[in-house]
Design a protein around this motif. Structure first.
Motif, PDB file in Angstrom:
ATOM      1  N   ASN B  51       0.832  -1.200   0.000  1.00 19.44           N
ATOM      2  CA  ASN B  51       0.000   0.000   0.000  1.00 19.44           C
ATOM      3  C   ASN B  51       0.871   1.256   0.000  1.00 19.44           C
ATOM      4  O   ASN B  51       0.565   2.235  -0.685  1.00 19.44           O
ATOM      5  N   MET B  52       1.959   1.216   0.750  1.00 21.44           N
ATOM      6  CA  MET B  52       2.829   2.400   0.840  1.00 21.44           C
ATOM      7  C   MET B  52       3.360   2.789  -0.543  1.00 21.44           C
ATOM      8  O   MET B  52       3.341   3.976  -0.911  1.00 21.44           O
ATOM      9  N   GLY B  54       2.137   1.907  -3.513  1.00 17.86           N
ATOM     10  CA  GLY B  54       1.023   2.353  -4.355  1.00 17.86           C
ATOM     11  C   GLY B  54       0.620   3.782  -4.015  1.00 17.86           C
ATOM     12  O   GLY B  54       0.375   4.607  -4.904  1.00 17.86           O
ATOM     13  N   MET B  55       0.569   4.094  -2.741  1.00 18.46           N
ATOM     14  CA  MET B  55       0.225   5.464  -2.329  1.00 18.46           C
ATOM     15  C   MET B  55       1.259   6.457  -2.829  1.00 18.46           C
ATOM     16  O   MET B  55       0.908   7.568  -3.249  1.00 18.46           O
ATOM     17  N   ALA B  57       2.891   6.318  -5.467  1.00 17.59           N
ATOM     18  CA  ALA B  57       2.575   6.582  -6.880  1.00 17.59           C
ATOM     19  C   ALA B  57       1.435   7.593  -6.985  1.00 17.59           C
ATOM     20  O   ALA B  57       1.494   8.534  -7.785  1.00 17.59           O
ATOM     21  N   GLY B  58       0.399   7.420  -6.177  1.00 13.65           N
ATOM     22  CA  GLY B  58      -0.727   8.351  -6.196  1.00 13.65           C
ATOM     23  C   GLY B  58      -0.296   9.750  -5.793  1.00 13.65           C
ATOM     24  O   GLY B  58      -0.717  10.744  -6.399  1.00 13.65           O
TER      25      GLY B  58
END
Lengths: 273, 307
Positions: B51-52, B54-55, B57-58
């Motif tokens: 999640n870290m 992926g976040m 990237a966001g």
């Protein structure tokens, strides 16, 4: 970008999906059909793209995390003028633009999906960014119910709740199927709404093909005083709109032939959604 | 090296409010200064590396400059797919820091040891891979990673081996740095990370005509420079605290075999996990990466190649 008046009717979008699926001999039709009304309501009533620019810095973020429904998004992007007809008639032809799963290099798509469970985290990052900047931007992430088998979804849910990302909404397309069967029979998810609630989300379950219900739920979420992130659980039908595809998981993989294409077109045309 | 890391992230974050530091619940004490001076830019994402990343990237898509910190065994190893799809695919300006690479966590076993990370990351398109040898190279690498605005994996290995430079070098992405001059036509040692220091010591004591290069940039790497080094050397010895499969030894060999064939000794981890527990030096011995074992291998190789 300039758009002629978009026609966000579910019927028109389903026809676009059928046309391109037939042109490209593409699969995942059922996956696209379950999210049509959700996309109609999002694009027509909620998603904010200043100047109709899919890359506008202060846009709302729409993340199609279940990339398998990408044809439904392509259909909406055509209505917005972001994609042109040639991309549809030449779908899957050599050298063509649009792939069978979403590609973030195409303006309007925020993630490269197909490997599931990625878009949720990217969306949480976008929502966190908007919160840090104190902007009004909203982030919507559309996931499949099968997709939430993936662990990072729940990692991201913990983070979104911990940081009170009230600008973040996950929409779960609960069509009850994943690639190899019913979600209940593969990894039973139980009550998805209560799962998200237990993770600290404000959650509601609605009929994912009822545009008014979808619109009301989203509007009420943003009007809520709660600082919790939002989870909209949309009960949907895989293959919705074409009776022989509905609840029939072979339309995850099956290609249209001329006969089924004509049948499906008739069903969609006669189906006053 | 860790102080230099802390100082550099504080400096970058103070100069640019878009810099965010994300950690996967690692970095105890390391981030004390950062948390004190840039608290609003510090995010502990929890024990949730996928999640870290992926976040991150966001956040990068939203205009931020995330620096993602984890142990090399987890960032990048646990999150290779997030790096590939969410970050590298779109060339997002995310700096991924993998700390404790190699055998730093010698007492903790395979889960915390990381000798496959270069091989895994350098095959990912758009992703740069940096591997500094000392605090000065670390500062240069981080500044270049920040300025370049491309995705970078920065590998931090054993941090207390001493300096190999006198100050922050004039580094350019891709260029190898000469850390000991030598004679043309003799041995070239090319090392990265912790083993640069070892290579310098061996060369200084045993092979005074050998040249020693540090390779802080695994990818991209200057093919012309590597070709020149290989063409001007009798033999080349590549050293790394990483598997011999896919690391710096592979990089040099791939370039040399096309453009300047030369006999190359690849010193690294021989495609195996650690067997035993022990101190860092003990683990290096187990893998034949301690100074004496490397000296012996170089000696044997030179003997073999002399004929």
């Amino acid at each position: 970008m300039n758009a002629s008046t978009p026609n966000f009717s579910a019927k028109a979008l389903r026809k676009t999906v059928l046309d391109m699926a037939y042109a490209g001999s593409a699969v995942h039709i059922g996956c696209a059909f379950s999210i049509i009304e959700l996309l109609v309501v999002l694009y027509r009533n909620h998603l904010h793209y200043p100047g109709n620019d899919p890359l506008a810095a202060n846009r709302d973020y729409f993340v199609l995390s279940k990339g398998h429904g990408v044809m439904a998004q392509y259909a909406c992007m055509r209505e917005l003028g972001w994609l042109h007809n040639e991309a549809f008639t030449g779908y899957f032809s050599d050298g063509s633009l649009l792939k069978g799963l979403s590609d973030s290099r195409i303006p309007g798509m925020e993630v490269t999906s197909g490997s599931l469970g990625h878009g949720f985290s990217v969306g949480v990052g976008m929502a966190m960014g908007a919160k840090l900047r104190s902007t009004e931007q909203k982030t919507y992430v559309l996931v499949g119910d099968g997709e939430i088998n993936e662990g990072p979804i729940w990692e991201g849910a913990l983070f979104a709740a911990q940081h009170r990302l009230k600008n973040f909404m996950v929409i779960v397309d609960e069509n009850g199927f994943q690639a190899m069967g019913k979600t209940q029979e593969v990894l039973n998810l139980g009550n998805i709404q209560s799962k998200f609630e237990s993770f600290g989300f404000e959650a509601v379950t609605i009929d994912g093909h009822d545009e008014i219900a979808i619109d009301n739920a989203i509007t009420q979420f943003w009007a809520s005083n709660s600082t919790a992130p939002k989870a909209l659980i949309a009960k949907t039908v895989k293959g919705k709109g074409v009776p022989f595809m509905e609840h029939n998981n072979i339309w995850h993989y099956t290609r249209l032939d001329q006969h089924t294409y004509m049948q499906a077109l008739e069903a969609v045309a006669g189906n006053a959604l | 090296m860790r102080d230099a890391f802390s100082d550099t992230i504080v400096r970058l974050a103070k100069a640019d409010p878009n810099v965010l530091l994300l950690t996967g619940d690692h970095g105890y004490a390391l981030f004390d200064d950062f948390r004190k001076e840039c608290s609003s830019q510090y995010i502990n994402a929890g024990i949730a590396e996928q999640n870290m990343v992926g976040m991150a990237a966001g956040m990068a898509r939203a205009g931020f400059r995330p620096i993602v910190y984890g142990l090399s065994a987890f960032v990048p190893m646990r999150v290779v797919e997030q790096i590939k799809l969410d970050i590298a695919h779109d060339q997002l300006p995310v700096m991924l820091i993998g700390d404790g690479a190699g055998f730093v966590y010698s007492y903790l076993g395979t889960s915390h040891q990381s000798t496959e990370d270069i091989a895994c990351t350098r095959a990912i398109p758009n992703l740069s891979v940096y591997s500094p040898a000392d605090r000065f190279e670390l500062i240069a690498c981080m500044d270049l990673a920040y300025k370049s605005k491309v995705p970078v994996y920065l590998r931090m290995g054993k941090s207390d081996r001493g300096d190999v430079h006198m100050g922050v070098p004039q580094a350019k992405v891709g260029r190898l740095l000469e850390v000991k001059p030598g004679q043309c036509g003799d041995i070239a040692f090319i090392a990265t990370g912790s083993l640069v220091h070892t290579a310098m010591n061996i060369a200084a004591d045993l092979y005074s005509d050998a040249v020693v290069w540090s390779a802080p940039f695994i990818k991209p790497i200057d093919h012309q420079q590597v070709t020149t080094i290989c063409a001007q050397s009798r033999v080349v010895v590549v050293l790394e605290e990483h598997s011999v499969l896919g690391g710096l030894g592979s990089v040099i060999t791939e370039i040399a075999c096309e453009l300047a064939p030369v006999q190359i000794l690849r010193v690294g981890v021989q495609d195996r996990f650690s067997e035993h527990c022990g101190g860092y030096e003990y683990l290096l011995k187990e893998h034949g990466l301690d100074r004496l074992a490397i000296e012996q291998r170089v000696h044997d190789f030179l003997k073999k190649t002399a004929h």
